[in-house]
Scaffold this motif. Structure first.
Motif, short mmCIF file in Angstrom:
data_model
loop_
_atom_site.label_atom_id
_atom_site.label_comp_id
_atom_site.label_asym_id
_atom_site.label_seq_id
_atom_site.Cartn_x
_atom_site.Cartn_y
_atom_site.Cartn_z
N ARG A 174 21.50 45.07 -44.74
CA ARG A 174 21.78 45.82 -45.96
C ARG A 174 20.51 45.62 -47.05
NH1 ARG A 174 27.84 43.59 -47.99
NH2 ARG A 174 29.12 45.12 -46.77
N ALA A 175 19.83 44.28 -46.66
CA ALA A 175 18.51 44.16 -47.63
C ALA A 175 17.25 45.13 -46.85
CB ALA A 175 18.03 42.82 -47.35
N ALA A 176 17.45 45.28 -45.66
CA ALA A 176 16.56 46.16 -45.02
C ALA A 176 16.75 47.64 -45.44
CB ALA A 176 16.45 45.91 -43.38
N LEU A 177 17.83 48.22 -45.20
CA LEU A 177 18.26 49.45 -45.84
C LEU A 177 17.90 49.68 -47.25
CD1 LEU A 177 21.75 49.88 -43.96
CD2 LEU A 177 19.43 50.83 -43.27
N ALA A 178 18.14 48.83 -48.14
CA ALA A 178 17.87 48.77 -49.37
C ALA A 178 16.34 49.04 -49.54
CB ALA A 178 18.40 47.54 -50.46
N ALA A 179 15.65 48.17 -49.05
CA ALA A 179 14.23 48.36 -49.17
C ALA A 179 13.54 49.68 -48.66
CB ALA A 179 13.30 47.05 -48.34
N THR A 180 14.31 50.19 -47.68
CA THR A 180 13.83 51.43 -46.90
C THR A 180 14.36 52.42 -47.98
OG1 THR A 180 14.25 50.71 -44.66
CG2 THR A 180 14.44 52.90 -45.08
N ALA A 181 15.55 52.36 -48.65
CA ALA A 181 15.90 53.44 -49.68
C ALA A 181 15.00 53.24 -50.72
CB ALA A 181 17.30 53.19 -49.94
N VAL A 182 14.22 52.13 -51.00
CA VAL A 182 13.53 52.44 -52.22
C VAL A 182 12.24 52.72 -51.74
CG1 VAL A 182 11.94 50.73 -53.83
CG2 VAL A 182 14.38 50.11 -53.30
N ILE A 183 11.68 52.77 -50.69
CA ILE A 183 10.39 53.13 -50.35
C ILE A 183 10.57 54.75 -50.11
CG2 ILE A 183 8.89 53.36 -48.47
CD1 ILE A 183 9.53 50.26 -47.55
#
Length: 385
Positions: A174-183
């Motif tokens: 979830r943290a990785a997906l959130a970071a990817t979504a922000v990028i």
């Protein structure tokens, strides 16, 4: 309201503390069972039995602490080996009733074993529980009971460990997906802001230059151009605000009108063709971006005298084609547009390609055999995607 929320958080924290306290008391009672059993049961070698039970309890507490607060696997194996040795010694040398300690060993094996080896470790503890209790003089039924207890608790701990691992992996995912979504959102915003400002600032620069040329001989016409500069600037400001809010979606009519005005201001004859057909909002947005990018490239890089912007709706798809009769060379240095689909020299066509491909569309850009440049974008209609 603040005092209510504060008291609510305090009550929740207090409830969580009480829960942790209750669990701690249960665990404390659980680990004291072997020592209490050794003290209350009189028999041969009573002192040695109490000492062994004390060693077992201390080792068990230390192993649990290591499991949750230390990643040294060698220390885990040493403590687990000591725990298992004391259990075997008590069961075989003193009395078979000590076989209940294999339940502790099985639980620790499930937590201490490397990932993927929890079940074999629990199975080994179960076999030892049955064999050692039989060697100690237990009946077959009692030995089976000890084995069932060991494998039951062990498998439960295996499942709990697996659940804990999955929850940790899910949290990291979830943290990785959130970071990817922000990028991705940053990239989208940067692309949209580039497309917005690149076009409108080009129009402002052209109109300001035209006003400067008209000012000595035709001040009234120059004033008109300055008024249009003000209008375009205000429109750009509004578009940027809408883009920041995340609600902006360009319209085909608006972009066609803007392209016609910008091309005319640059001294380029514009031929705009658009069928009276309504498009799906997502399709229209891609077509509108294509019109904007195509007009911007023509104004900045082509040196053309004539430009044709053609919107068409064929069976199954909608398309925009921008044709000019200028040079089809590379962008001028410092330009914001591009003639490279990979985005070399700018971001315009690269962003346009991303938008088209998101709707399973395609984009073509390159020089024309008869001279000039061609940009074509086609997108399937909604029913074909």
């Amino acid at each position: 309201m603040r005092s209510f929320l504060a008291s609510d958080r305090w009550m929740l924290g207090r409830g969580a503390s009480r829960t942790r306290g209750a669990l701690s008391l249960v665990w404390l009672a659980f680990i004291l069972v072997p020592l209490v059993t050794a003290i209350t049961n009189q028999g041969r070698g009573h002192g040695y039995v109490i000492a062994a039970a004390a060693v077992f309890t201390a080792t068990y507490v230390g192993l649990v602490m290591v499991l949750f607060h230390d990643e040294r696997h060698a220390l885990r194996l040493v403590l687990f080996g000591l725990l298992l040795a004391v259990t075997i010694a008590l069961t075989v040398a003193d009395r078979p009733g000590w076989a209940f300690l294999f339940t502790y060993c099985s639980a620790c094996a499930a937590m201490a074993a490397p990932l993927g080896f929890g079940f074999p470790a629990v199975l080994g503890c179960t076999v030892l529980a049955v064999v050692c209790s039989l060697l100690g003089g237990a009946s077959n039924g009692a030995a089976i009971g000890y084995g069932a207890s060991a494998i039951g608790i062990g498998l439960l701990m295996v499942l709990m460990r697996d659940l804990r691992t999955r929850n940790k992996e899910l949290t990291e995912a979830r943290a990785a997906l959130a970071a990817t979504a922000v990028i991705r959102e940053r990239e989208r915003f940067a692309r949209d802001l580039h497309d917005l400002l690149g076009h409108t600032l080009s129009v402002i620069a052209l109109k300001a230059e035209l006003a400067g040329r008209l000012l000595p001989d035709s001040p009234q016409e120059a004033a008109g151009e300055v008024a249009e500069v003000e209008q375009v600037a205000r429109q750009a400001l509004g578009e940027v605000r809408q883009a920041v809010s995340g609600y902006r979606r360009p319209t085909l009519e608006g972009e066609l009108a803007g392209a016609r005005m910008a091309l005319s201001a640059a001294g380029i004859e514009a031929d705009v063709q658009r069928p009276p057909i309504a498009f799906d909002p997502d399709v229209e947005a891609v077509l509108a971006w294509a019109v904007r990018e195509g007009a911007t490239n023509v104004i900045r890089h082509s040196g053309a005298r004539h430009c044709c912007v053609r919107v068409s709706a064929r069976l199954g798809d909608a398309a925009v084609e921008v044709l000019d009769d200028g040079s089809a060379g590379a962008p001028v240095a410092g330009g914001g547009g591009t003639t490279d689909l990979n985005g070399n020299g700018g971001h315009g066509l690269a962003g346009l390609r991303e938008r088209a491909e998101a709707l399973r569309g395609r984009i073509e850009a390159g020089g024309r055999p008869e001279g000039g440049f061609r940009l074509a974008v086609s997108v399937p209609v909604l029913g074909d995607r």
